[in-house]
Enzyme design. Structure first.
Site, PDB file in Angstrom:
ATOM      1  N   CYS A 297     -16.788-115.110 -15.644  1.00 20.55           N
ATOM      2  CA  CYS A 297     -16.133-113.942 -15.055  1.00 20.55           C
ATOM      3  C   CYS A 297     -16.741-113.691 -13.681  1.00 20.55           C
ATOM      4  O   CYS A 297     -16.904-112.561 -13.256  1.00 20.55           O
ATOM      5  CB  CYS A 297     -16.223-112.720 -15.965  1.00 20.55           C
TER       6      CYS A 297
ATOM      7  N   GLY B 298     -19.107-112.223 -28.926  1.00 23.27           N
ATOM      8  CA  GLY B 298     -18.173-112.812 -29.878  1.00 23.27           C
ATOM      9  C   GLY B 298     -16.703-112.489 -29.711  1.00 23.27           C
ATOM     10  O   GLY B 298     -15.920-112.726 -30.625  1.00 23.27           O
ATOM     11  N   SER B 299     -16.314-111.983 -28.545  1.00 26.83           N
ATOM     12  CA  SER B 299     -14.883-111.686 -28.353  1.00 26.83           C
ATOM     13  C   SER B 299     -14.052-112.956 -28.490  1.00 26.83           C
ATOM     14  O   SER B 299     -13.044-112.981 -29.198  1.00 26.83           O
ATOM     15  CB  SER B 299     -14.645-111.087 -26.965  1.00 26.83           C
ATOM     16  N   LYS B 300     -14.513-113.999 -27.811  1.00 26.56           N
ATOM     17  CA  LYS B 300     -13.717-115.236 -27.853  1.00 26.56           C
ATOM     18  C   LYS B 300     -13.922-115.966 -29.177  1.00 26.56           C
ATOM     19  O   LYS B 300     -13.005-116.612 -29.679  1.00 26.56           O
ATOM     20  CB  LYS B 300     -14.069-116.125 -26.656  1.00 26.56           C
TER      21      LYS B 300
ATOM     22  N   ASP C  10     -25.879-118.564 -29.377  1.00 20.70           N
ATOM     23  CA  ASP C  10     -26.347-117.812 -28.205  1.00 20.70           C
ATOM     24  C   ASP C  10     -27.871-117.834 -28.192  1.00 20.70           C
ATOM     25  O   ASP C  10     -28.503-117.815 -29.244  1.00 20.70           O
ATOM     26  CB  ASP C  10     -25.846-116.362 -28.211  1.00 20.70           C
TER      27      ASP C  10
HETATM   28  C1  LIG Z   1     -20.415-114.309 -20.572  1.00 19.60           C
HETATM   29  S1  LIG Z   1     -21.491-114.037 -21.905  1.00 19.60           S
HETATM   30  C2  LIG Z   1     -20.557-114.676 -23.264  1.00 19.60           C
HETATM   31  C3  LIG Z   1     -19.446-113.798 -23.744  1.00 19.60           C
HETATM   32  C4  LIG Z   1     -18.821-114.288 -25.032  1.00 19.60           C
HETATM   33  N1  LIG Z   1     -18.357-115.656 -24.911  1.00 19.60           N
HETATM   34  C5  LIG Z   1     -17.676-113.402 -25.485  1.00 19.60           C
HETATM   35  O1  LIG Z   1     -16.517-113.750 -25.275  1.00 19.60           O
HETATM   36  O2  LIG Z   1     -17.938-112.347 -26.088  1.00 19.60           O
HETATM   37  C6  LIG Z   1     -22.717-115.249 -21.681  1.00 19.60           C
HETATM   38  C7  LIG Z   1     -23.696-115.402 -22.812  1.00 19.60           C
HETATM   39  O3  LIG Z   1     -24.524-116.526 -22.524  1.00 19.60           O
HETATM   40  C8  LIG Z   1     -25.767-116.324 -23.153  1.00 19.60           C
HETATM   41  N2  LIG Z   1     -26.735-117.285 -22.583  1.00 19.60           N
HETATM   42  C9  LIG Z   1     -27.439-117.194 -21.429  1.00 19.60           C
HETATM   43  N3  LIG Z   1     -28.213-118.295 -21.269  1.00 19.60           N
HETATM   44  C10 LIG Z   1     -27.969-119.095 -22.337  1.00 19.60           C
HETATM   45  C11 LIG Z   1     -28.495-120.347 -22.758  1.00 19.60           C
HETATM   46  N4  LIG Z   1     -29.395-121.011 -22.032  1.00 19.60           N
HETATM   47  N5  LIG Z   1     -28.063-120.860 -23.929  1.00 19.60           N
HETATM   48  C12 LIG Z   1     -27.146-120.191 -24.693  1.00 19.60           C
HETATM   49  N6  LIG Z   1     -26.642-118.992 -24.342  1.00 19.60           N
HETATM   50  C13 LIG Z   1     -27.040-118.466 -23.174  1.00 19.60           C
HETATM   51  C14 LIG Z   1     -26.056-114.866 -22.896  1.00 19.60           C
HETATM   52  O4  LIG Z   1     -26.997-114.364 -23.818  1.00 19.60           O
HETATM   53  C15 LIG Z   1     -24.658-114.241 -23.037  1.00 19.60           C
HETATM   54  O5  LIG Z   1     -24.507-113.732 -24.332  1.00 19.60           O
END
Ligand SMILES: C[S@@+](CC[C@H](N)C(=O)[O-])C[C@H]1O[C@@H](n2cnc3c(N)ncnc32)[C@H](O)[C@@H]1O
Lengths: 155, 283
Positions: B212, B97-99, B117
């Protein structure tokens, strides 16, 4: 998240009155949608949210947890609920100094340096300088700490 | 090989980055308070971002939710999206949830954000951060993003901060492992997610895609797929105060459309994690 009830205008006003009774200040919850989940928990969410649409979705949570209604017309505010009210609250406010403040953040019970209109065994808002640190319960000689474990910090 | 890699590692781990939570405190007030306790540097590309030396998770201001610990590069996708108070935003991969919380504060807690998520364990952290930041305009959903379009929600703007191999985090974690098989699996998932995202977007709406990861298969290739299959076009990104480079146009025998308008943030350029960001519009 299991929504038990979306509060109508009157029910929202009742909560505002409860805040006024306990903390001596008026707040406007009417600008939010307000709803209840289990255990009398009160949440607030942006007014534009379509609650019907949300019912069709797998909704884990919605909006911000404001506080929990308790017996005898009391409310245990969440930290964020306390922050919303604390700056304007006129009673049930316990002021603590910085030494006690650090203990409070760690989850310990504390002693207030000043009590503003506080009632024994009621939920009091904890204030340190201009910051609102959360809530506690005023006991005979101390304030019982109610900071949730996940929010405490060990210095 | 990056020259002076060791220096880069230590500099990037010594200084942590935080974002002011303007829902709870003003930027200048927080800067003043933190400057009394820590060495603080302002972030050239974002007024609400600071670099701090010291243990930033052990301060009164952290306890109070006056700031959120967030990687400096991770603050950029919302700056590219520019969420507005009237928007309905879908953040498809939102945890932790940062963004989401950054967008909520940019929207001044108005409008709506569907923060989704698939990983229910990570939703706890998402809910914790949303609460701690005092956000009231978020609805946390638990769906597989690949099928979110079937649920009937539509966004004016969508953030797809996709799951990735995270190779851009190499600057903070020297011991990370890498496999080409994982890159390819991620790339497939990312294409499915961007397809679902495009279906959740209103016509004329904006989609910001970010990872990233440094791998072209997870970035430019996904954009190329969206342009060729999903009625999307790429838009120019304007960021100031940060060194960015264009996307990779050619990779092996592949040539990617849209790469020239996408941006890459390389770890060695700004001492941040590596990031890829692209802004698309649905027509
Ligand atoms: C890069 S992280 C997101 C970071 C977040 N946007 C932040 O800024 O804090 C990617 C996220 O995608 C989720 N994810 C992976 N596969 C997914 C799917 N099929 N549907 C939805 N979320 C998914 C993961 O659980 C993870 O939390």
């Amino acid at each position: 998240m299991q929504i038990k009830k979306i509060l109508n205008e009157k029910e929202i006003r009742d909560i505002e009155k409860l805040i006024e009774k306990n903390y001596g200040c008026k707040i406007n919850l009417g600008k939010y949608k307000v709803f209840k989940t289990g255990e009398e928990k009160i949440w607030i969410v942006e007014k534009g949210v379509d609650m019907e649409l949300c019912k069709k979705l797998r909704c884990y949570a919605m909006g911000m947890y404001f506080g929990k209604l308790k017996r005898n017309n009391k409310i245990k505010l969440s930290m964020e609920g306390a922050m919303m009210i604390g700056k304007i609250a006129k009673k049930n406010v316990a002021v603590i100094d910085e030494g006690e403040g650090m203990k409070f953040i760690e989850g310990e019970n504390v002693i207030a340096s000043k009590l503003i209109g506080c009632e024994q065994n009621n939920f009091v808002i904890i204030k340190m300088n201009e910051d609102i640190l959360g809530v506690g319960i005023l006991r005979e000689n101390f304030i019982e700490n109610l900071v949730p474990k996940a929010r405490r910090i060990n210095f | 090989m990056i020259p002076d890699a060791e220096k880069l590692f230590s500099a990037s781990t010594e200084w942590k980055s935080i974002r002011v939570n303007t829902l709870k405190i003003g930027r200048d007030e927080l800067l003043e308070r933190l400057s009394e306790k820590f060495e603080v540097r302002e972030m050239p590309w974002y007024e609400n971002g600071f670099f701090i030396k010291g243990d930033i998770t052990k301060s009164l201001e952290y306890y109070l939710g006056y700031y959120h610990v967030q990687e400096a590069g991770s603050m950029l996708p919302p700056l590219v999206m520019l969420p507005d108070k009237n928007d309905c935003i879908i953040d498809i991969c939102a945890a932790p949830g940062s963004k989401t919380t950054q967008m909520a504060m940019m929207m001044e807690n108005e409008g709506i954000i569907f923060a989704n998520d698939v990983n229910s364990k990570r939703l706890r952290a998402l809910a914790h951060n949303i609460q701690k930041c005092g956000v009231v305009n978020c609805i946390i959903l638990n769906h597989d993003g690949r099928f979110l379009w079937k649920k009937g929600i539509k966004g004016d703007k969508i953030l797809l901060d996709a799951p990735c191999t995270a190779s851009g985090k190499i600057i903070k974690n020297k011991n990370m492992t890498w496999s080409y098989g994982r890159v390819i699996r991620m790339s497939k998932l990312q294409k499915r997610l961007i397809e679902s995202a495009s279906k959740c977007l209103i016509d004329g709406g904006t989609l910001v895609y970010s990872t990233c990861s440094l791998e072209p298969e997870e970035n430019e290739e996904v954009i190329d797929y969206a342009i060729k299959n999903l009625n999307m076009e790429v838009e120019k990104i304007e960021l100031v105060g940060i060194k960015t480079r264009r996307g990779i146009k050619r990779w092996g025998d592949k040539e990617y459309e849209g790469a020239e308008k996408a941006i890459r943030i390389w770890p060695q350029d700004n001492l941040t994690e590596g990031f890829f960001i692209c802004k698309l519009r649905k027509y």
